[in-house]
Design a protein around this motif. Structure first.
Motif, PDB file in Angstrom:
ATOM      1  N   GLN A  13      28.416  69.441  17.439  1.00 35.52           N
ATOM      2  CA  GLN A  13      27.269  69.354  16.526  1.00 35.52           C
ATOM      3  C   GLN A  13      27.465  70.281  15.331  1.00 35.52           C
ATOM      4  O   GLN A  13      27.168  69.917  14.192  1.00 35.52           O
ATOM      5  N   HIS A  14      27.959  71.481  15.590  1.00 33.58           N
ATOM      6  CA  HIS A  14      28.181  72.429  14.506  1.00 33.58           C
ATOM      7  C   HIS A  14      29.243  71.915  13.538  1.00 33.58           C
ATOM      8  O   HIS A  14      29.087  72.026  12.318  1.00 33.58           O
ATOM      9  N   LYS A  17      27.735  69.257  11.400  1.00 34.02           N
ATOM     10  CA  LYS A  17      26.831  69.846  10.413  1.00 34.02           C
ATOM     11  C   LYS A  17      27.620  70.444   9.253  1.00 34.02           C
ATOM     12  O   LYS A  17      27.277  70.254   8.091  1.00 34.02           O
ATOM     13  N   ARG A  18      28.702  71.164   9.570  1.00 33.24           N
ATOM     14  CA  ARG A  18      29.536  71.750   8.516  1.00 33.24           C
ATOM     15  C   ARG A  18      30.133  70.661   7.629  1.00 33.24           C
ATOM     16  O   ARG A  18      30.186  70.799   6.405  1.00 33.24           O
TER      17      ARG A  18
END
Length: 142
Positions: A13-14, A17-18
């Motif tokens: 998820q991170h 997002k990035r």
């Protein structure tokens, strides 16, 4: 011993997002460059967007966005909104450059302080070495 199941959902998820944040930044940069009438190249997008060079040159979505903006006909009429956008773009660029200059000055000052400290330590070391040699010579150690 139990087999552990690794939960990588948070990492995934991170990373997504990035990537999405970087794509948004690239798109904003492309819009600014286009509105300002600047030539659009991957290198210029890299320099202006603060996104990694690798991302700019390897991401297919970025390549398509850059191509799309390159294929758009240039804005040939100077309207007030375009001039305002160009002024804003140049002001942002100026603010970024001023920030870089201040940071560079801070680094230069820190470098000078460290250089002076190094010279002081070097002098002290030389003096201590001489004192050590005198003591060793007087005691007949060396």
């Amino acid at each position: 011993m139990k087999d552990r199941i690794r939960n990588t959902d948070g990492l995934t998820q991170h990373a997504k997002k990035r990537t999405n944040d970087a794509l948004e930044q690239v798109e904003l940069t492309l819009q600014k460059l286009y509105q300002a009438g600047e030539e659009i190249t991957k290198y210029k997008v890299f320099k202006e967007s603060n996104v990694s060079r690798n991302f700019i040159y390897t991401n297919e979505i970025v390549a398509n966005l850059v191509k799309e903006f390159q294929d758009k006909p240039p804005i040939s009429y100077p309207s007030k909104s375009n001039l305002d956008l160009k002024i804003q773009y140049l002001q942002d660029k100026l603010a970024q450059m001023e920030s870089q200059i201040k940071e560079s000055q801070k680094i230069r000052e820190e470098n000078e302080k460290l250089s002076k400290a190094y010279e002081t330590l070097k002098t002290e070391y030389t003096q201590l070495e001489k004192q050590f040699q005198i003591v060793c010579d007087s005691k007949g150690l060396i």
